[in-house]
Structures are given as C-alpha cells and as structure tokens.
Design an enzyme around this catalytic site. Structure first.
Site, PDB file in Angstrom:
ATOM      1  N   ARG A 128       0.839  -1.203   0.000  1.00 37.03           N
ATOM      2  CA  ARG A 128       0.000   0.000   0.000  1.00 37.03           C
ATOM      3  C   ARG A 128       0.881   1.263   0.000  1.00 37.03           C
ATOM      4  NH1 ARG A 128      -4.315   0.580   4.778  1.00 37.03           N
ATOM      5  NH2 ARG A 128      -2.617   1.482   5.957  1.00 37.03           N
ATOM      6  N   ARG A 134       1.102   7.419   2.183  1.00 35.54           N
ATOM      7  CA  ARG A 134       1.056   7.518   3.643  1.00 35.54           C
ATOM      8  C   ARG A 134       2.434   7.336   4.233  1.00 35.54           C
ATOM      9  NH1 ARG A 134      -3.873   4.424   6.500  1.00 35.54           N
ATOM     10  NH2 ARG A 134      -2.308   4.448   8.156  1.00 35.54           N
ATOM     11  N   ARG A 146       3.546  -0.114  14.477  1.00 30.19           N
ATOM     12  CA  ARG A 146       2.079  -0.036  14.476  1.00 30.19           C
ATOM     13  C   ARG A 146       1.467  -1.375  14.882  1.00 30.19           C
ATOM     14  NH1 ARG A 146       1.061   1.859   8.615  1.00 30.19           N
ATOM     15  NH2 ARG A 146      -1.133   1.782   9.164  1.00 30.19           N
TER      16      ARG A 146
HETATM   17  P1  AMP Z   1      -5.185   4.154  10.574  1.00 31.23           P
HETATM   18  O1  AMP Z   1      -5.497   4.995   9.380  1.00 31.23           O
HETATM   19  O2  AMP Z   1      -6.427   3.679  11.294  1.00 31.23           O
HETATM   20  O3  AMP Z   1      -4.223   3.039  10.275  1.00 31.23           O
HETATM   21  O4  AMP Z   1      -4.446   5.127  11.612  1.00 31.23           O
HETATM   22  C1  AMP Z   1      -3.211   5.732  11.312  1.00 31.23           C
HETATM   23  C2  AMP Z   1      -2.585   6.272  12.581  1.00 31.23           C
HETATM   24  O5  AMP Z   1      -3.442   7.263  13.162  1.00 31.23           O
HETATM   25  C3  AMP Z   1      -2.351   5.266  13.698  1.00 31.23           C
HETATM   26  O6  AMP Z   1      -1.128   4.564  13.541  1.00 31.23           O
HETATM   27  C4  AMP Z   1      -2.341   6.158  14.927  1.00 31.23           C
HETATM   28  O7  AMP Z   1      -1.116   6.873  15.051  1.00 31.23           O
HETATM   29  C5  AMP Z   1      -3.411   7.177  14.586  1.00 31.23           C
HETATM   30  N1  AMP Z   1      -4.746   6.741  15.037  1.00 31.23           N
HETATM   31  C6  AMP Z   1      -5.829   6.428  14.256  1.00 31.23           C
HETATM   32  N2  AMP Z   1      -6.877   6.085  15.000  1.00 31.23           N
HETATM   33  C7  AMP Z   1      -6.475   6.169  16.298  1.00 31.23           C
HETATM   34  C8  AMP Z   1      -7.104   5.912  17.549  1.00 31.23           C
HETATM   35  N3  AMP Z   1      -8.372   5.496  17.624  1.00 31.23           N
HETATM   36  N4  AMP Z   1      -6.363   6.103  18.678  1.00 31.23           N
HETATM   37  C9  AMP Z   1      -5.098   6.537  18.623  1.00 31.23           C
HETATM   38  N5  AMP Z   1      -4.429   6.777  17.482  1.00 31.23           N
HETATM   39  C10 AMP Z   1      -5.109   6.601  16.323  1.00 31.23           C
END
Ligand code: AMP
Length: 193
Positions: A128, A134, A146
């Site tokens: 991706r 990203r 992550r």
């Molecule tokens: P994602 O797009 O869901 O993979 O999120 C990307 C990044 O955003 C994550 O690695 C976190 O740093 C942050 N993030 C997204 N959602 C949350 C959440 N609910 N709590 C804390 N950090 C978040």
C-alpha cells in the site's frame, strides 16, 4: 440506529471493507485515521499534535481521538448509524465511546474483528505504501511499531466487547468479495435478531 465497529490490526482491510459496508447499509463512516490525516492536511493544532505520534507508528493520545469522535457524533445527528473504523483502539476509548453512545440512546450492535497474519499485514502495508502516499506505510520499522501498538494496546478492545458477547471474528484473508460476504452475513443476523 445500528452501530458497527470494524476491528482489526493495521492492514487487515478495515478501510476497504468499510467503503462497501457504508454503501450497503447506509451508515456514516467514522475513521479516526482519516479524520487525523485531514487535520494534518489542514495544519490544525490537533493535526500538528497528532503528526509526531503517527509518524512513529504510535497511538495518538486518547483525549485527542475521543474529543474528535465526540464532535463527529454531534455533527451527524441524522445518521442511521455509524461504522467505526480504527476506533476504539484502547480500552479507555471503548469506555468513552460506550458513554457517548448511551447519551444518544444507542449502543454498539456488533464488533467485527478481522483476523490476518502478521506476515500478510506487513506485505499488504508495504505494498500500500507504494501508492498510498502515507508516511506510516513506507518503512518496515514503522509498520512493525504499528503492529506492536495493536498487540500491546488495541487487542484488549476485543476482550472488552467480548464481555458483552458483541465480538465476531472473521477471517480477513481471501478475496475482498468473500470477506465482504462474511461480514454482511454477521450483520444481517444481528439486524434480524
Ligand atoms: P489508521 O489509518 O487507522 O491506520 O491510523 C493511522 C494512525 O493514526 C495510527 O497509527 C495512529 O497513530 C493514529 N490513530 C488512528 N486512530 C487512532 C485511535 N483510535 N487512537 C489513537 N491513534 C489513532
């Protein structure tokens, strides 16, 4: 209102399946990752505060994301229901979400937990990263951070909702259509119940 949590580690297909599920069930998609990225693009104070955590593959502090979700719920009073994607990611977030939903006389109907092996997750995220732009998909160290955050802090969210018999595990490997069908089957069962 019918509210769903689509749960799973980074790269498990939550974003892809969310798009299809909201189209089929008419739900409002709330992805905290998307909301945070748009705050970063807008160079807002919240975005600036979140950026350093996201760049390192760490979770953004609970208060920040809870406040963001609280506003999103208030801003969508007409929604038929919400599909939460990437939220809650800690037990504290899950408890806060439950309280916010109670205030709106609703609750989580089902937690759909996608299961994918770590090897497959890493492969998908690196892939991706070639096109997503990203910053957190581009290197294996951040991807591994992550996945570790998921194991350390987020996996417990499934245990939290298990207490209320709300969690259904779905194999997140296979074709997009197969996984979508498996998700819909579980949702339809809950809607009919
Ligand atoms: P994602 O797009 O869901 O993979 O999120 C990307 C990044 O955003 C994550 O690695 C976190 O740093 C942050 N993030 C997204 N959602 C949350 C959440 N609910 N709590 C804390 N950090 C978040």
């Amino acid at each position: 209102m019918f509210n769903i949590i689509l749960f799973g580690p980074p790269g498990s297909g939550k974003g892809t399946q969310s798009e299809r599920l909201i189209a089929k069930y008419g739900l409002k998609h709330l992805s905290t990752g998307d909301l945070l990225r748009s705050e970063i693009d807008g160079q807002t104070p919240l975005g600036l505060a979140a950026k350093s955590f996201m760049e390192r593959g760490q979770l953004v502090p609970d208060e920040v994301v809870i406040e963001m979700i609280s506003s999103a719920l208030d801003n969508n009073p007409q929604a038929n229901g919400f599909l939460f994607d990437g939220f809650p990611r800690t037990t504290a977030q899950a408890e806060a979400l439950d309280k916010l939903l109670i205030q709106k006389n609703t609750e989580i109907a089902i937690v759909l937990a996608l299961q994918v092996s770590v090897e497959e997750l890493t492969k998908r995220l690196l892939n991706r990263g070639l096109t997503s732009g990203r910053m957190d998909d581009i290197n294996e160290e951040i991807i591994s951070a992550r996945i570790k955050e998921y194991e350390r802090k987020t996996a417990a969210v499934a245990e939290y909702y298990s207490k209320y018999q709300k969690v259904v595990y779905i194999k997140g490997e296979g074709s997009i259509d197969q996984i979508f069908d498996a998700l819909c089957k579980e949702i339809d069962k809950r809607i009919a119940a």
